[in-house]
Design a protein around this motif. Sequence first.
Motif, PDB file in Angstrom:
ATOM      1  N   VAL A 366      34.504  80.231  72.737  1.00  0.00           N
ATOM      2  CA  VAL A 366      33.702  79.323  71.904  1.00  0.00           C
ATOM      3  C   VAL A 366      32.471  78.874  72.686  1.00  0.00           C
ATOM      4  CG1 VAL A 366      33.685  77.164  70.610  1.00  0.00           C
ATOM      5  CG2 VAL A 366      35.763  78.566  70.672  1.00  0.00           C
ATOM      6  N   LEU A 367      32.673  78.511  73.946  1.00  0.00           N
ATOM      7  CA  LEU A 367      31.540  78.141  74.796  1.00  0.00           C
ATOM      8  C   LEU A 367      30.652  79.344  75.093  1.00  0.00           C
ATOM      9  CD1 LEU A 367      33.231  75.735  77.379  1.00  0.00           C
ATOM     10  CD2 LEU A 367      31.964  75.154  75.309  1.00  0.00           C
ATOM     11  N   GLY A 368      31.255  80.546  75.076  1.00  0.00           N
ATOM     12  CA  GLY A 368      30.468  81.766  75.267  1.00  0.00           C
ATOM     13  C   GLY A 368      29.436  81.977  74.176  1.00  0.00           C
ATOM     14  N   LEU A 369      29.672  81.393  73.008  1.00  0.00           N
ATOM     15  CA  LEU A 369      28.681  81.402  71.921  1.00  0.00           C
ATOM     16  C   LEU A 369      27.772  80.182  71.992  1.00  0.00           C
ATOM     17  CD1 LEU A 369      31.018  82.416  68.941  1.00  0.00           C
ATOM     18  CD2 LEU A 369      29.500  83.918  70.242  1.00  0.00           C
ATOM     19  N   LEU A 370      28.363  79.020  72.268  1.00  0.00           N
ATOM     20  CA  LEU A 370      27.608  77.766  72.234  1.00  0.00           C
ATOM     21  C   LEU A 370      26.436  77.762  73.206  1.00  0.00           C
ATOM     22  CD1 LEU A 370      27.242  74.772  71.409  1.00  0.00           C
ATOM     23  CD2 LEU A 370      28.943  74.184  73.150  1.00  0.00           C
ATOM     24  N   TRP A 371      26.677  78.143  74.457  1.00  0.00           N
ATOM     25  CA  TRP A 371      25.644  78.005  75.479  1.00  0.00           C
ATOM     26  C   TRP A 371      24.414  78.878  75.229  1.00  0.00           C
ATOM     27  CZ3 TRP A 371      24.604  74.550  79.114  1.00  0.00           C
ATOM     28  CH2 TRP A 371      25.608  73.660  79.500  1.00  0.00           C
ATOM     29  N   PRO A 372      24.549  80.176  74.946  1.00  0.00           N
ATOM     30  CA  PRO A 372      23.333  80.973  74.727  1.00  0.00           C
ATOM     31  C   PRO A 372      22.512  80.516  73.521  1.00  0.00           C
ATOM     32  CG  PRO A 372      25.196  82.406  75.173  1.00  0.00           C
ATOM     33  CD  PRO A 372      25.753  81.029  74.963  1.00  0.00           C
ATOM     34  N   ALA A 416      41.817  68.167  70.906  1.00  0.00           N
ATOM     35  CA  ALA A 416      40.589  67.426  70.627  1.00  0.00           C
ATOM     36  C   ALA A 416      39.394  68.058  71.334  1.00  0.00           C
ATOM     37  CB  ALA A 416      40.759  65.967  71.072  1.00  0.00           C
ATOM     38  N   GLU A 417      39.589  68.491  72.559  1.00  0.00           N
ATOM     39  CA  GLU A 417      38.508  69.124  73.328  1.00  0.00           C
ATOM     40  C   GLU A 417      38.056  70.426  72.668  1.00  0.00           C
ATOM     41  OE1 GLU A 417      36.247  69.443  77.144  1.00  0.00           O
ATOM     42  OE2 GLU A 417      36.851  67.949  75.688  1.00  0.00           O
ATOM     43  N   ILE A 418      39.000  71.259  72.301  1.00  0.00           N
ATOM     44  CA  ILE A 418      38.679  72.555  71.694  1.00  0.00           C
ATOM     45  C   ILE A 418      37.984  72.365  70.337  1.00  0.00           C
ATOM     46  CG2 ILE A 418      39.705  74.646  70.697  1.00  0.00           C
ATOM     47  CD1 ILE A 418      41.953  74.232  72.899  1.00  0.00           C
ATOM     48  N   SER A 419      38.452  71.407  69.558  1.00  0.00           N
ATOM     49  CA  SER A 419      37.849  71.137  68.248  1.00  0.00           C
ATOM     50  C   SER A 419      36.401  70.672  68.396  1.00  0.00           C
ATOM     51  CB  SER A 419      38.665  70.076  67.502  1.00  0.00           C
ATOM     52  OG  SER A 419      39.989  70.513  67.296  1.00  0.00           O
ATOM     53  N   ALA A 420      36.124  69.868  69.405  1.00  0.00           N
ATOM     54  CA  ALA A 420      34.765  69.390  69.641  1.00  0.00           C
ATOM     55  C   ALA A 420      33.837  70.561  69.985  1.00  0.00           C
ATOM     56  CB  ALA A 420      34.759  68.355  70.760  1.00  0.00           C
ATOM     57  N   TRP A 421      34.298  71.461  70.851  1.00  0.00           N
ATOM     58  CA  TRP A 421      33.509  72.665  71.168  1.00  0.00           C
ATOM     59  C   TRP A 421      33.169  73.436  69.890  1.00  0.00           C
ATOM     60  CZ3 TRP A 421      36.924  75.257  75.538  1.00  0.00           C
ATOM     61  CH2 TRP A 421      36.883  74.469  76.699  1.00  0.00           C
ATOM     62  N   THR A 422      34.180  73.613  69.034  1.00  0.00           N
ATOM     63  CA  THR A 422      34.026  74.462  67.848  1.00  0.00           C
ATOM     64  C   THR A 422      33.018  73.874  66.860  1.00  0.00           C
ATOM     65  OG1 THR A 422      36.329  75.188  68.110  1.00  0.00           O
ATOM     66  CG2 THR A 422      35.268  75.614  65.986  1.00  0.00           C
ATOM     67  N   GLY A 423      33.112  72.572  66.618  1.00  0.00           N
ATOM     68  CA  GLY A 423      32.191  71.940  65.679  1.00  0.00           C
ATOM     69  C   GLY A 423      30.748  72.042  66.133  1.00  0.00           C
ATOM     70  N   ALA A 424      30.494  71.776  67.419  1.00  0.00           N
ATOM     71  CA  ALA A 424      29.132  71.867  67.953  1.00  0.00           C
ATOM     72  C   ALA A 424      28.604  73.295  67.871  1.00  0.00           C
ATOM     73  CB  ALA A 424      29.102  71.378  69.401  1.00  0.00           C
ATOM     74  N   LEU A 426      29.378  75.740  65.716  1.00  0.00           N
ATOM     75  CA  LEU A 426      29.034  76.133  64.339  1.00  0.00           C
ATOM     76  C   LEU A 426      27.667  75.584  63.937  1.00  0.00           C
ATOM     77  CD1 LEU A 426      32.493  75.662  62.579  1.00  0.00           C
ATOM     78  CD2 LEU A 426      31.338  77.829  63.095  1.00  0.00           C
ATOM     79  N   MET A 427      27.372  74.331  64.274  1.00  0.00           N
ATOM     80  CA  MET A 427      26.076  73.748  63.927  1.00  0.00           C
ATOM     81  C   MET A 427      24.929  74.470  64.637  1.00  0.00           C
ATOM     82  SD  MET A 427      24.645  69.848  64.402  1.00  0.00           S
ATOM     83  CE  MET A 427      25.461  69.218  62.935  1.00  0.00           C
ATOM     84  N   ILE A 428      25.117  74.775  65.920  1.00  0.00           N
ATOM     85  CA  ILE A 428      24.068  75.432  66.703  1.00  0.00           C
ATOM     86  C   ILE A 428      23.782  76.832  66.174  1.00  0.00           C
ATOM     87  CG2 ILE A 428      23.649  76.494  68.957  1.00  0.00           C
ATOM     88  CD1 ILE A 428      22.994  73.580  68.969  1.00  0.00           C
ATOM     89  N   ILE A 429      24.834  77.593  65.838  1.00  0.00           N
ATOM     90  CA  ILE A 429      24.647  78.956  65.332  1.00  0.00           C
ATOM     91  C   ILE A 429      23.832  78.944  64.045  1.00  0.00           C
ATOM     92  CG2 ILE A 429      25.837  80.941  64.306  1.00  0.00           C
ATOM     93  CD1 ILE A 429      28.080  80.498  66.339  1.00  0.00           C
ATOM     94  N   LEU A 430      24.160  78.043  63.138  1.00  0.00           N
ATOM     95  CA  LEU A 430      23.426  77.964  61.869  1.00  0.00           C
ATOM     96  C   LEU A 430      21.958  77.651  62.098  1.00  0.00           C
ATOM     97  CD1 LEU A 430      26.037  75.995  59.701  1.00  0.00           C
ATOM     98  CD2 LEU A 430      25.385  78.409  59.456  1.00  0.00           C
ATOM     99  N   ASP A 431      21.661  76.738  63.017  1.00  0.00           N
ATOM    100  CA  ASP A 431      20.262  76.376  63.260  1.00  0.00           C
ATOM    101  C   ASP A 431      19.508  77.511  63.955  1.00  0.00           C
ATOM    102  OD1 ASP A 431      18.164  74.265  63.162  1.00  0.00           O
ATOM    103  OD2 ASP A 431      18.220  74.533  65.324  1.00  0.00           O
ATOM    104  N   TYR A 432      20.181  78.205  64.881  1.00  0.00           N
ATOM    105  CA  TYR A 432      19.515  79.305  65.588  1.00  0.00           C
ATOM    106  C   TYR A 432      19.033  80.361  64.606  1.00  0.00           C
ATOM    107  CZ  TYR A 432      18.824  83.490  68.388  1.00  0.00           C
ATOM    108  OH  TYR A 432      18.294  84.635  68.935  1.00  0.00           O
ATOM    109  N   TYR A 433      19.894  80.769  63.667  1.00  0.00           N
ATOM    110  CA  TYR A 433      19.491  81.827  62.750  1.00  0.00           C
ATOM    111  C   TYR A 433      18.481  81.318  61.708  1.00  0.00           C
ATOM    112  CZ  TYR A 433      22.692  85.061  64.877  1.00  0.00           C
ATOM    113  OH  TYR A 433      23.297  85.885  65.790  1.00  0.00           O
ATOM    114  N   ARG A 434      18.501  80.034  61.415  1.00  0.00           N
ATOM    115  CA  ARG A 434      17.452  79.470  60.571  1.00  0.00           C
ATOM    116  C   ARG A 434      16.086  79.564  61.259  1.00  0.00           C
ATOM    117  NH1 ARG A 434      14.717  74.916  60.290  1.00  0.00           N
ATOM    118  NH2 ARG A 434      15.840  74.023  62.067  1.00  0.00           N
ATOM    119  N   VAL A 435      16.062  79.241  62.548  1.00  0.00           N
ATOM    120  CA  VAL A 435      14.823  79.322  63.312  1.00  0.00           C
ATOM    121  C   VAL A 435      14.360  80.760  63.462  1.00  0.00           C
ATOM    122  CG1 VAL A 435      13.796  78.917  65.593  1.00  0.00           C
ATOM    123  CG2 VAL A 435      15.240  77.162  64.553  1.00  0.00           C
TER     124      VAL A 435
END
Length: 439
Positions: A366-372, A416-424, A426-435
Amino acid sequence: MVQDMTKGSPVKIILMFALPMLAGNIFQQFYNIVDSIVVSHGVGVNAFASVGCTSSMNFFIIGFVMGLCQGFSILISQYFGAGDIANLKKSTAMSIYLAVISVILVGVLAVLFSKGILLLMQTPDLYMADAVLYSRIVYGCIGCMVFYNLTSSILRALGDSRTPLIAIIISCFVNIGLDLLFVFVFHWGVAGAAVATALAQLAAMGFNLFRMKDIPQLRLSREDFRIDLSLVRRMIVIGCPMAFQNSVTALGVMTLQGSVNRLGAVYTVAYASGCKIVNIIQQPNATFGMTMATYVGQNLGAKQYGRIREGVRKCILINLILCTSLCILMFLFADSISGYLIKGGETAAIAGSAEYIIVLSCFLWVLGLLWPYRSALQGMGRTIVPMISGGLELLLRIGLVLTLPLFFGFRGVMAAEISAWTGATLMIILDYYRVQKKM
């Protein structure tokens, strides 16, 4: 050595830039591990837990100033990619002014309120005195940390990730030597570990400055230090959201720490140990992700939009391969690592630490997607949505960590930790492809 990231194979450039930075980040995490081992073996398991109790608060305060430094360097990387050396120098000078102000403000506030924060986190009385002492020394010397990170961020913005690596290696050996001297010879306890860390960071900053004087793009004149309010505003607009994003994420971690503390001393020790290792195995994701900030910044300045998309895709593939490898390693060695860190600790604490490491390593992807994705947006100067995603991460962490541990105990903290990673993410991926569509 500066590096133009707008030409050549993206994969080769990403690897050449990220691998030295990865080694540097691991060495930096090694600071914390060495502090913990020396304190655990030289003072005792209670002192080890005291230092561990400060980790989430350190993330909150030091993460804020690190976010500022990274944000300031975004404009520097964009000007470097565009070949605008005049504004590059001016941005470097303004970042120094802003860093000095942040050291004064954050350092004073952190020293004054560290005990109050530890009380809010429900730090056990057994660990409070050493935790307060350790944190106040660290925050009193926060200038060493800020200017090491600022000089490293500036060098990386110009494509030089090797100099910060050498600096942190020097610093690590200084830290180990001083840890052993101050704790085992002088018997300064946790204070000795804190002083050793501060002096080691000072050594790293000094090496960076020594190397920066040989880089033509960083030879600043008096004219460069003339206040440019429009540039300062731009740097604050980029830097503050990155700083607040780090701190908002850290607030969630602090809430997590408070929830763990309520479960009892055994889980406080288990969490302190597990976090040390999870922070290390997160470093490949974080490092390759942070590489995207410089890579995207330079290519955006050069208007190489196709290279941005290609670089992000390749970076994610690299991260996912690394996540799989690390997950396998943690399955094999988590028990042994936890047993070594918690020297003389209870069997339950060692088992809890090992379980925490194994479970979180299974979700590293999940973090492997979030960070880039997040760092790519920041490299474009788009720092607001990453900050908002940090807010979502905070809400998820707080909401879940206040409920799940009531039913599932320590495993609820992991969920709780894993769920927090996942929510953040999903939001970042959607914004990246919008940009990307707009680009």
